[in-house]
Design a protein around this motif. Structure first.
Motif, PDB file in Angstrom:
ATOM      1  N   LEU A 110       0.978   3.674   2.581  1.00 45.26           N
ATOM      2  CA  LEU A 110       0.447   4.072   3.881  1.00 45.26           C
ATOM      3  C   LEU A 110       0.994   5.423   4.323  1.00 45.26           C
ATOM      4  CD1 LEU A 110      -1.421   3.024   6.142  1.00 45.26           C
ATOM      5  CD2 LEU A 110       0.653   2.216   7.307  1.00 45.26           C
ATOM      6  N   ALA A 117      -1.430   4.085  12.178  1.00 47.15           N
ATOM      7  CA  ALA A 117      -2.010   3.524  10.962  1.00 47.15           C
ATOM      8  C   ALA A 117      -1.425   2.152  10.689  1.00 47.15           C
ATOM      9  CB  ALA A 117      -1.771   4.437   9.763  1.00 47.15           C
ATOM     10  N   ASP A 173      -6.346  -0.043   4.325  1.00 46.57           N
ATOM     11  CA  ASP A 173      -5.461   0.576   5.294  1.00 46.57           C
ATOM     12  C   ASP A 173      -6.330   1.236   6.355  1.00 46.57           C
ATOM     13  OD1 ASP A 173      -2.987   1.799   2.873  1.00 46.57           O
ATOM     14  OD2 ASP A 173      -3.313  -0.190   3.767  1.00 46.57           O
ATOM     15  N   THR A 186       3.285  -0.383   9.809  1.00 45.87           N
ATOM     16  CA  THR A 186       2.526   0.403  10.781  1.00 45.87           C
ATOM     17  C   THR A 186       3.248   1.730  10.987  1.00 45.87           C
ATOM     18  OG1 THR A 186       3.683  -0.642  12.630  1.00 45.87           O
ATOM     19  CG2 THR A 186       1.567  -1.564  12.028  1.00 45.87           C
ATOM     20  N   SER A 215      -1.231  -0.937   7.562  1.00 50.73           N
ATOM     21  CA  SER A 215      -1.488  -1.288   6.169  1.00 50.73           C
ATOM     22  C   SER A 215      -2.285  -2.576   6.084  1.00 50.73           C
ATOM     23  CB  SER A 215      -0.169  -1.445   5.420  1.00 50.73           C
ATOM     24  OG  SER A 215       0.574  -2.524   5.952  1.00 50.73           O
TER      25      SER A 215
END
Length: 124
Positions: free
Chosen positions: A104, A49, A32, A57, A51
């Motif tokens: 995540l 962020a 991640d 996301t 994954s």
């Protein structure tokens, strides 16, 4: 995991920049990846962020619709496309990675490995 961020610079408000973060680790495709930023006198904050499976996301509300995170597993690189930049986007931007399985998250503690940061300055 070693992370090398690049692509920062000085840009006028309304402009764009693309940050890159190259990872040395072979397990990048299963990591991640995240972007955080820290402005002078402020705490580090989450930006985006992604994954490792590519299915999830996350974005901070302040950058939704303007920033986009993406990755190229063949190049072991994650990108942050930043459009419609504002003065308040000025900060040092850090990339981060998590190589352990997890759900995540945009929290600092979620990520195990950090890059050195790249400066983004947006002039108004």
């Amino acid at each position: 995991v070693q992370l090398q961020a690049s692509g920062g610079g000085l840009v006028q408000a309304g402009g764009s920049l693309r940050l890159s973060c190259a990872a040395s680790e072979l397990f990048f495709s299963r990591s991640d990846m995240g972007w955080f930023r820290q402005a002078p006198g402020k705490e580090r904050e989450f930006v985006a962020a992604d994954s490792w499976g590519g299915g999830v996301t996350l974005y901070a509300d302040s950058v939704k619709g303007r920033f986009a995170i993406s990755r190229d597993n063949a190049k072991n690189t994650v990108y942050l496309q930043m459009n419609s930049l504002k003065a308040e986007d000025t900060a040092i931007y850090y990339c981060a990675a998590r190589t352990k399985w997890g759900t995540l998250s945009g929290t600092i503690s979620y990520f195990q490995h950090w890059g050195q940061g790249t400066q983004v300055t947006v002039s108004s």
